[in-house]
Design a protein around this motif. Structure first.
Motif, mmCIF file in Angstrom:
data_model
loop_
_atom_site.group_PDB
_atom_site.id
_atom_site.type_symbol
_atom_site.label_atom_id
_atom_site.label_comp_id
_atom_site.label_asym_id
_atom_site.label_seq_id
_atom_site.Cartn_x
_atom_site.Cartn_y
_atom_site.Cartn_z
ATOM 1 N N VAL A 152 34.609 36.506 45.096
ATOM 2 C CA VAL A 152 33.586 35.538 44.699
ATOM 3 C C VAL A 152 32.482 36.242 43.896
ATOM 4 C CG1 VAL A 152 31.714 34.102 45.620
ATOM 5 C CG2 VAL A 152 34.025 33.861 46.530
ATOM 6 N N SER A 153 32.021 37.390 44.385
ATOM 7 C CA SER A 153 30.942 38.109 43.698
ATOM 8 C C SER A 153 31.376 38.497 42.295
ATOM 9 C CB SER A 153 30.557 39.379 44.466
ATOM 10 O OG SER A 153 30.130 39.031 45.747
ATOM 11 N N GLN A 154 32.601 38.979 42.193
ATOM 12 C CA GLN A 154 33.114 39.399 40.888
ATOM 13 C C GLN A 154 33.165 38.219 39.915
ATOM 14 O OE1 GLN A 154 36.686 41.637 41.483
ATOM 15 N NE2 GLN A 154 37.032 41.815 39.276
ATOM 16 N N LEU A 155 33.648 37.072 40.397
ATOM 17 C CA LEU A 155 33.763 35.900 39.520
ATOM 18 C C LEU A 155 32.392 35.348 39.133
ATOM 19 C CD1 LEU A 155 36.827 34.119 41.152
ATOM 20 C CD2 LEU A 155 36.756 35.296 38.954
ATOM 21 N N VAL A 156 31.460 35.341 40.088
ATOM 22 C CA VAL A 156 30.103 34.856 39.775
ATOM 23 C C VAL A 156 29.462 35.798 38.748
ATOM 24 C CG1 VAL A 156 27.781 34.467 40.718
ATOM 25 C CG2 VAL A 156 29.779 33.698 42.005
#
Ligand code: DC
Length: 227
Positions: free
Chosen positions: A21-25
């Motif tokens: 999630v962090s990577q995509l955000v």
């Protein structure tokens, strides 16, 4: 603390999907990323490489402050993690290193030694910080704080699939137990325990897709006027 851009703090237990999630955000916003768990893992690996005792906490603190680490963005968008000149991207992802990292993370001197290193990741245009205490300790003034969680069974299931993809054989029940033990240690340690920060948006991802979680965080970012 010199804050050089807004921070989205994403905290939660292991396996809740924080990393993806962090990577995509971060990609969606074009912001920097901090995988703080990797720092604890790198320290655990360095301790094992150097055959160090974990009793000498002052030496551990010095090692945490000066550990030679690089996060290198490769052409295909992946991040290569380098410890003392050696690529350790995969080597820090084992269950053993995760457990050792969790033990080191309960030592106040270790957390202290890593604090300013983590804060140095806060650079314009912004940072997505993934960890356990991003919103409570490292970036308490982050305008967006998220606590991402999922049931232990769901997290074990996700971990099982990851490990199977890597060809590792593991037992689901054992994984559930290890995850619960690690949660217990991370949530009940005296220093920077894993708890939602005040005002954090709590997201239970058990029945959500990664995309839905990313959209929820993105919507918060828009609502806060950060994009
Ligand atoms: O997120 P991870 O599984 O890579 O993190 C490894 C360990 O490091 C985890 O068990 C707890 C610890 N950790 C921490 O205490 N604080 C953080 N900000 C990140 C990780």
């Amino acid at each position: 603390m010199i804050n050089q851009g807004p921070v989205i703090a994403i905290d939660g237990p292991s396996g809740a999907g924080k990393g993806t999630v962090s990577q995509l955000v971060a990609e969606k916003l074009g912001w920097h990323i901090l995988d703080s768990g990797a720092l604890y893992r790198l320290l655990a690996l360095a301790v094992s490489h150097h055959g160090m005792s974990t009793d000498d906490v002052e030496t551990l603190k010095v090692l945490a402050e000066h550990l030679d680490i690089q996060f290198k963005q490769s052409v295909d968008g992946h991040v290569e993690i380098i410890l003392e000149g050696e690529v350790v991207t995969q080597a820090i992802r084992t269950e053993e290193i995760g457990n050792n990292a969790s033990k080191l993370a309960a030592i106040p001197e270790v957390r202290d030694g890593l604090l300013s290193r983590q804060r140095a990741f806060s650079q314009a245009p912004g940072l997505v910080a993934d960890g356990r205490d991003m919103g409570t300790v490292v970036f308490p003034s982050a305008p967006i704080k998220v606590f991402l969680t999922a049931s232990a069974e769901e997290r074990a299931q996700r971990r099982l699939m990851q490990l199977q993809e890597k060809g590792e054989t593991v037992n689901l029940d054992e994984l559930v137990e290890t995850i619960k033990e690690r949660d217990e240690r991370d949530a009940n340690r005296e220093i920077a325990p894993l708890v939602p920060a005040a005002g954090a948006l709590v997201i239970d991802s058990t029945d959500l897709t990664i995309e839905q979680v990313v959209e929820m965080i993105f919507a918060e970012t828009v609502k806060a006027g950060l994009v």
